[in-house]
Design an enzyme around this catalytic site. Structure first.
Site, mmCIF file in Angstrom:
data_model
loop_
_atom_site.group_PDB
_atom_site.id
_atom_site.type_symbol
_atom_site.label_atom_id
_atom_site.label_comp_id
_atom_site.label_asym_id
_atom_site.label_seq_id
_atom_site.Cartn_x
_atom_site.Cartn_y
_atom_site.Cartn_z
ATOM 1 N N ASP A 1 15.263 -1.055 -3.940
ATOM 2 C CA ASP A 1 15.232 -0.300 -5.201
ATOM 3 C C ASP A 1 13.887 0.381 -5.444
ATOM 4 O O ASP A 1 13.307 0.266 -6.528
ATOM 5 C CB ASP A 1 15.554 -1.224 -6.383
ATOM 6 C CG ASP A 1 16.792 -2.061 -6.148
ATOM 7 O OD1 ASP A 1 17.814 -1.491 -5.749
ATOM 8 O OD2 ASP A 1 16.735 -3.290 -6.362
ATOM 9 N N GLU B 1 24.405 3.314 -10.979
ATOM 10 C CA GLU B 1 23.359 2.391 -11.421
ATOM 11 C C GLU B 1 21.999 3.001 -11.107
ATOM 12 O O GLU B 1 21.903 4.150 -10.670
ATOM 13 C CB GLU B 1 23.519 1.040 -10.710
ATOM 14 C CG GLU B 1 23.490 1.151 -9.187
ATOM 15 C CD GLU B 1 23.757 -0.168 -8.491
ATOM 16 O OE1 GLU B 1 23.568 -1.223 -9.112
ATOM 17 O OE2 GLU B 1 24.149 -0.142 -7.307
#
Length: 531
Positions: A35, A200
């Site tokens: 991420d 997301e």
């Protein structure tokens, strides 16, 4: 600051993204920096990544060319919750964002069970302020702050279906200008249920009068990059897929961040899920057409970018580096534990010392609540896999006061294995291979045992390109003997596999003052074969 190894321990890096003639290859980081998000200040680039339940948390990396990265700090040492006093696999710090605003660097992240947190600093090299609990909540994840031209502050986030029963939606909240708290519960600005499921990791930007939300969708292993745009911050938003796997070998490609250079170039950094090797980091060129970004290269002319494996380096006016700085091997010569090391729970100073025997790492044994089950032991000292194939070797000396003291080299994931050194009978020692699983309560199982005559051994694990691990040992550092059958490394919960060391008392009683000394840890390109 990163430090240099002593001359005798220097070696070739496991992975080098520099291929000469001003070009690079992907991934730029063959390590599990999940991420990633990125920000630029002048000629410097800073990256933040997830740390989940490893501590210290939220690693911060620095680069001057977007290709060669150095780990420089962590945002926090501990999380202030009891659950993290023991391993909390899959929990912890998820999906940070990093921004530069009014002379300070800001990092926001979520823990899926406790809420949204923030920290800031004027200098990422020198440490971060204490965490601020921006929002106490459950199931809000992937927060990203945004300060608009009029000074108003916002925070956009996604949802964890496992915690709150909501997914595929992005929510935008008003935030206090000082970034310390939210002012409302927000408004859903995009629902990707039909066309962009599991959307997301939103990152909110503004460019040329448009608000842009960069967000991955479709899932970690087989998803794509979606970009949303609108003239109004609350929408409605148009949507477009701008990067997908296409005909390449780069699956995903998943969550990341965008940056612009003074030269006018745009770049996007993102991760690819590589199983046991973790979520490795790629760098893609970005071009703009009709107000939409195209990431990578549109190889098949379908209007969607595909990830590149090689490309010309960004025009950053940085030196054309030939070799990255090694942040895997360690000779333990520093006053502080090197930044690549992380514990499996909130760390305690009593677990280790760098002063007891200078130039070596001393790990103190601690009694295990669950007897000998490594996945439940907090004082495992681990680091990320170093590349697509590598060998990790440690020199270990054991001072054991009883036969229940065990120290060794471990490869951790949902399934794991360790090469365990312990005291035997009649002044001898023994080496055993143990295996276990995170998801059960069973004690780790011994699969093989070898007698050893000395208290100092060299333990090694060789990891192949298929993540097959072979343990071996030596008493002279030259001739290694394989121990046990090959072990297939697997990912952890949201993480890649990890390698590291431990010292634990597996007994229910008896002395707890034992320890082991680690002279060094070396990660280098894979050594094939065992003598």
């Amino acid at each position: 600051m990163a430090r240099q190894l002593t001359e005798e321990l220097k070696h070739e890096s496991v992975w080098n993204p520099n291929i000469g003639s001003g070009r690079f290859r992907n991934p730029v980081l063959f390590k599990d920096y999940s991420d990633p998000d990125i920000v630029r200040k002048g000629k410097d680039f800073f990256m933040a990544a997830s740390s989940f339940s490893s501590f210290p948390g939220i690693p911060i990396l620095h680069s001057t060319d977007l290709v060669n990265w150095t780990l420089i700090s962590h945002v926090f040492d501990k999380l202030p919750f009891k659950d993290y006093e023991l391993p909390a696999h899959g929990k912890g710090a998820w999906a940070p964002s990093i921004r530069y605003y009014r002379g300070e660097f800001w990092v926001y992240f979520a823990t899926p069970d406790e809420g949204i947190f923030m920290s800031k600093t004027k200098d990422p090299f020198r440490g971060w302020e204490p965490l601020v609990h921006v929002k106490e909540t459950k199931g809000w994840i992937d927060p990203c702050p945004f300060w608009d031209d009029d000074g108003r502050a916002y925070l956009i986030h996604a949802y964890a279906n496992s915690r709150i029963g909501i997914k595929s939606k992005l929510n935008l909240c008003r935030m206090k200008k000082d970034g310390t708290a939210l002012e409302d519960d927000g408004e859903i600005v995009f629902d990707g249920t039909l066309n962009h499921p599991t959307i997301e990791g939103p990152k909110l930007y503004k460019k040329d009068g448009y608000y842009y939300i960069f967000a991955p969708a479709g899932g970690v292993k087989n998803g794509w990059q979606t970009v949303l745009r609108s003239r109004q911050i609350y929408g409605p938003y148009e949507d477009k897929i701008v990067l997908h796997q296409g005909n390449t070998v780069i699956n995903g490609p998943h969550q990341g961040g965008w940056v612009e250079l003074d030269s006018g170039e745009s770049w996007f950094i993102h991760f690819q899920d590589r199983g046991a090797f973790g979520r490795i980091v790629h760098l893609q060129p970005v071009s703009w057409e009709d107000g939409w970004p195209l990431m990578g290269k549109d190889i098949n002319k379908d209007g969607i970018g595909e990830p590149v494996l090689e490309w010309q380096k960004p025009k950053t006016n940085s030196e054309d580096l030939k070799e990255p700085f090694d942040q895997a091997s360690d000779d333990f010569s520093s006053e502080n534990l090197a930044l690549q090391w992380q514990w499996e729970a909130n760390p305690k100073q009593e677990w280790y010392s760098l002063d007891a025997r200078p130039g070596r790492l001393r790990l103190y044994s601690r009694r295990s609540v669950h007897r000998f089950k490594l996945s439940r032991i907090p004082n495992l000292l681990m680091q990320k896999f170093s590349g697509p194939s590598f060998t990790a070797t440690i020199k270990l000396s054991l001072c054991a006061l009883s036969e229940t003291i065990r120290a060794g080299l471990a490869v951790m994931g949902k399934e794991y294995a360790s090469l365990c050194f312990s005291k035997g009978e009649n002044g001898l020692y023994k080496l055993g291979v143990y295996t276990g699983r995170i998801e059960d309560d069973l004690e780790d199982i011994k699969t093989e045992e070898h007698p050893v005559s000395k208290e100092t051994v060299y333990l090694r694990v060789t990891v192949s390109e298929e993540a097959e691990c072979r343990f071996s040992y030596s008493i002279d550092q030259h001739h290694f003997t394989q121990v046990g059958d090959p072990f297939q490394a697997v990912p952890g919960l949201w993480t890649g596999a990890k390698v590291g060391m431990y010292c634990v008392n597996a007994g229910t009683d008896g002395p707890d003052g034992s320890y082991c000394d680690i002279d060094w840890f070396i990660a280098e390109p894979e050594r094939r074969g065992h003598k």
